[in-house]
Design an enzyme around this catalytic site. Structure first.
Site, PDB file in Angstrom:
ATOM      1  N   ASP A   1     -32.633   2.149  -0.755  1.00  0.00           N
ATOM      2  CA  ASP A   1     -32.817   1.073  -1.733  1.00  0.00           C
ATOM      3  C   ASP A   1     -31.603   0.922  -2.647  1.00  0.00           C
ATOM      4  O   ASP A   1     -31.718   0.371  -3.745  1.00  0.00           O
ATOM      5  CB  ASP A   1     -34.055   1.347  -2.589  1.00  0.00           C
ATOM      6  CG  ASP A   1     -35.292   1.555  -1.745  1.00  0.00           C
ATOM      7  OD1 ASP A   1     -35.514   0.768  -0.814  1.00  0.00           O
ATOM      8  OD2 ASP A   1     -36.028   2.520  -2.000  1.00  0.00           O
TER       9      ASP A   1
ATOM     10  N   SER B   1     -28.193  -0.554  -7.214  1.00  0.00           N
ATOM     11  CA  SER B   1     -29.590  -0.120  -7.128  1.00  0.00           C
ATOM     12  C   SER B   1     -30.434  -1.363  -6.930  1.00  0.00           C
ATOM     13  O   SER B   1     -30.434  -2.259  -7.776  1.00  0.00           O
ATOM     14  CB  SER B   1     -30.026   0.627  -8.387  1.00  0.00           C
ATOM     15  OG  SER B   1     -31.414   0.891  -8.352  1.00  0.00           O
ATOM     16  N   ARG B   2     -31.140  -1.431  -5.800  1.00  0.00           N
ATOM     17  CA  ARG B   2     -31.906  -2.635  -5.480  1.00  0.00           C
ATOM     18  C   ARG B   2     -33.227  -2.695  -6.237  1.00  0.00           C
ATOM     19  O   ARG B   2     -33.958  -3.664  -6.103  1.00  0.00           O
ATOM     20  CB  ARG B   2     -32.136  -2.706  -3.965  1.00  0.00           C
ATOM     21  CG  ARG B   2     -30.821  -2.815  -3.197  1.00  0.00           C
ATOM     22  CD  ARG B   2     -31.028  -3.053  -1.713  1.00  0.00           C
ATOM     23  NE  ARG B   2     -29.736  -3.045  -1.039  1.00  0.00           N
ATOM     24  CZ  ARG B   2     -29.225  -2.020  -0.394  1.00  0.00           C
ATOM     25  NH1 ARG B   2     -29.916  -0.893  -0.330  1.00  0.00           N
ATOM     26  NH2 ARG B   2     -28.055  -2.088   0.194  1.00  0.00           N
ATOM     27  N   VAL B   3     -33.547  -1.647  -6.984  1.00  0.00           N
ATOM     28  CA  VAL B   3     -34.687  -1.692  -7.900  1.00  0.00           C
ATOM     29  C   VAL B   3     -34.187  -2.009  -9.296  1.00  0.00           C
ATOM     30  O   VAL B   3     -34.676  -2.910  -9.962  1.00  0.00           O
ATOM     31  CB  VAL B   3     -35.466  -0.373  -7.866  1.00  0.00           C
ATOM     32  CG1 VAL B   3     -36.592  -0.390  -8.892  1.00  0.00           C
ATOM     33  CG2 VAL B   3     -36.026  -0.120  -6.475  1.00  0.00           C
TER      34      VAL B   3
END
Length: 522
Positions: free
Chosen positions: A342, A367-369
């Site tokens: 992620d 960071s894909r979150v």
């Protein structure tokens, strides 16, 4: 005095009692024969009911698991040294798959991937076991990743926030601080409720010992588990180590707790998988890796998840580590892992050599979150930090050629130097969430403008030892909302007082150094 007849009768009675306790009944067994043994791989014939990952036991007591099946033979990867294995030995199938002991008894222990102690302690006292290969939670069983996992490292928590249940790859060249960054995350869980599992795959024993010593000295060793398959361990143990570590961590996740697993590293694990595949005559693909290498790591890392409240709401966060050659992120294994995870934190060798540590490349890291797993107050003050820092790096590069005399550009470069000084952080000097927010709020308010970068560093290092009402109330409601003007001014004022103190002390030290006679007279 007992006669010889009495002694014989007593002996006979004991043997008859022992024989009576034996269940004399027919028992089916799957038996094969070792045809060939080399490099930790045994080629076995027979075993008609054999299954993948089934544990088998050889006549000499060595155990292994079935790695691949052919029409008339099976490839068995040994889990112990194969020095005693000879062709012609009998092989017995156990009918069970690889499993590992799990539970609270493992906390504070150093074990191998089969749960055998490596710390000279007693055997692990637990009867609960889980298979090393388990299915990942289904979509319906997962929840949104929304709780932050604080690492204490400002550049990570502010720019590339990690959430509980996320998979964040740490990647970079050799000796750029990858393991150090992961250890920082483990140490920072000292005051949290997160249980940490560190898995060493193919690492030197001295490097693993340094990690263990660092956690013992700075972290909560009693809430950590170390699963070690060093470079000297058989390839079979190195291959199952990440899966065993995830199963150990899943035990805590499945009962509603939070766990963090660090896998150090998957590049060596991929090399071990390639070695086993080539020895078992699987067809090679790109860079000689077998075709299932992507699926191998995908099914491993998919097991990290945040569970839904119906299943207890536990989480398992994964920080896998991968090594690159000369910063080549487009190699086979790095691209695979970047696709699976992620987000990635990229460490740059040039930044490390320039003493900027952690050597995080803010342009390639992501960071894909991200903000979804950040405290609202931290997200509010860190909003423009990455953009400002990226612009500074570009301007600094062009300023080396000269010709940038614009006052606004020079001011932006000077501000960027303060950001860099703020993001450079020594090891084991974690910042609390409130301290991070205070520093970034002061940076946005211009508190660090016009002061030397050394003052910025001094303030950051001093902040951890200063008590503050907002710092002590870290879980308070103010972290969950954007900062209002009053609170922002209060935090900035706290940092401004430290800056003024640092500037005054610096000026006094400079004056004393410039007047040694006056200093001696005083």
């Amino acid at each position: 005095m007992a006669t010889r007849a009495d002694t014989a009768d007593a002996w006979l009675a004991r043997k008859r009692a022992a024989l009576a306790r034996v269940a004399l009944e027919p028992r089916a067994a799957s038996i094969g024969r070792v045809e060939q043994i080399a490099d930790g791989i045994a080629f076995v014939s027979g075993l008609p009911d054999a299954a993948l990952d089934e544990v088998v036991e050889l006549e000499c007591g060595v155990r292994g698991f079935i790695h691949s099946l052919d029409v008339a033979s099976a490839s068995v990867v040994l889990l112990d040294s194969g020095d005693a294995v000879r062709a012609g030995m009998r092989v017995v199938g156990t009918g069970s798959v690889l499993d590992v002991p799990v539970g609270d008894a493992l906390l504070g222990r150093v074990v191998d991937p089969l749960g055998r102690p490596l710390d000279d302690g007693e055997a692990v006292g637990t009867t609960t076991r889980l298979p090393v290969e388990r299915a990942a939670p289904a979509i319906i069983e997962r929840d949104f990743v929304s709780e932050p996992l604080q690492t204490g490292v400002l550049v990570v928590d502010a720019l590339f926030a990690i959430g509980r249940g996320q998979r964040e790859l740490i990647i970079g060249d050799r000796a750029t601080g990858k393991t150090s960054l992961a250890v920082e995350a483990i140490v920072n869980q000292k005051h949290s409720d997160v249980i940490c599992v560190y898995v060493a795959v193919g690492q030197r024993a001295t490097a693993v010992q340094r990690v263990i010593d660092a956690v013992r000295e700075h972290g909560a060793f009693e809430r950590c588990i170390f699963v070690v398959a060093s470079a000297a361990a058989p390839p079979g143990l190195q291959w199952i180590a990440p899966f065993a570590g995830v199963s150990i961590a899943e035990f805590f996740r499945d009962r509603g707790q939070h766990a963090l697993i660090v896998i150090d590293d998957l590049t060596k694990h991929a090399a071990t998988h390639r070695e086993l595949a080539l020895l078992t005559r699987e067809p090679p693909g790109r860079e000689a890796y077998p075709g299932d290498i992507f699926y191998l790591h995908a099914r491993l890392l998919e097991r990290a998840a945040k569970l839904s409240p119906a299943l207890g709401g536990g989480s398992l966060t994964a920080l896998p580590i991968a090594e690159t050659d000369a910063g080549n992120l487009s190699a086979y294994i790095p691209t695979n892992l970047i696709s699976i995870t992620d987000g990635q934190i990229v460490l740059d060798a040039a930044l490390f050599a320039a003493n900027q540590r952690p050597a995080v490349d803010v342009g390639l890291s992501v960071s894909r979150v991200g903000g979804k797993a950040q405290h609202a107050a931290l997200r509010d003050v860190a909003g423009r930090l990455r953009l400002d820092y990226a612009q500074f790096l570009e301007l600094e590069m062009f300023s080396r050629f000269g010709g940038l005399a614009d006052a606004r550009v020079n001011a932006q470069i000077e501000r960027g130097k303060r950001i860099r000084a703020l993001l450079t952080q020594p090891r084991f000097n974690a910042l609390r969430v409130a301290d991070q927010i205070a520093l970034l709020a002061a940076l946005a308010a211009g508190v660090f403008d016009g002061v030397a970068p050394e003052v910025t560093t001094w303030v950051r290092d001093k902040l951890g030892s200063v008590d503050d009402a907002h710092t002590d109330a870290a879980p308070a409601a103010w972290l969950r909302n954007a900062l209002d003007d009053t609170l922002r001014d209060s935090l900035s004022g706290r940092i401004r007082a430290l800056v003024e103190r640092a500037t005054h002390e610096r000026a006094g030290a400079t004056q004393a150094a410039g007047n040694p006679d006056d200093q001696q007279a005083r």
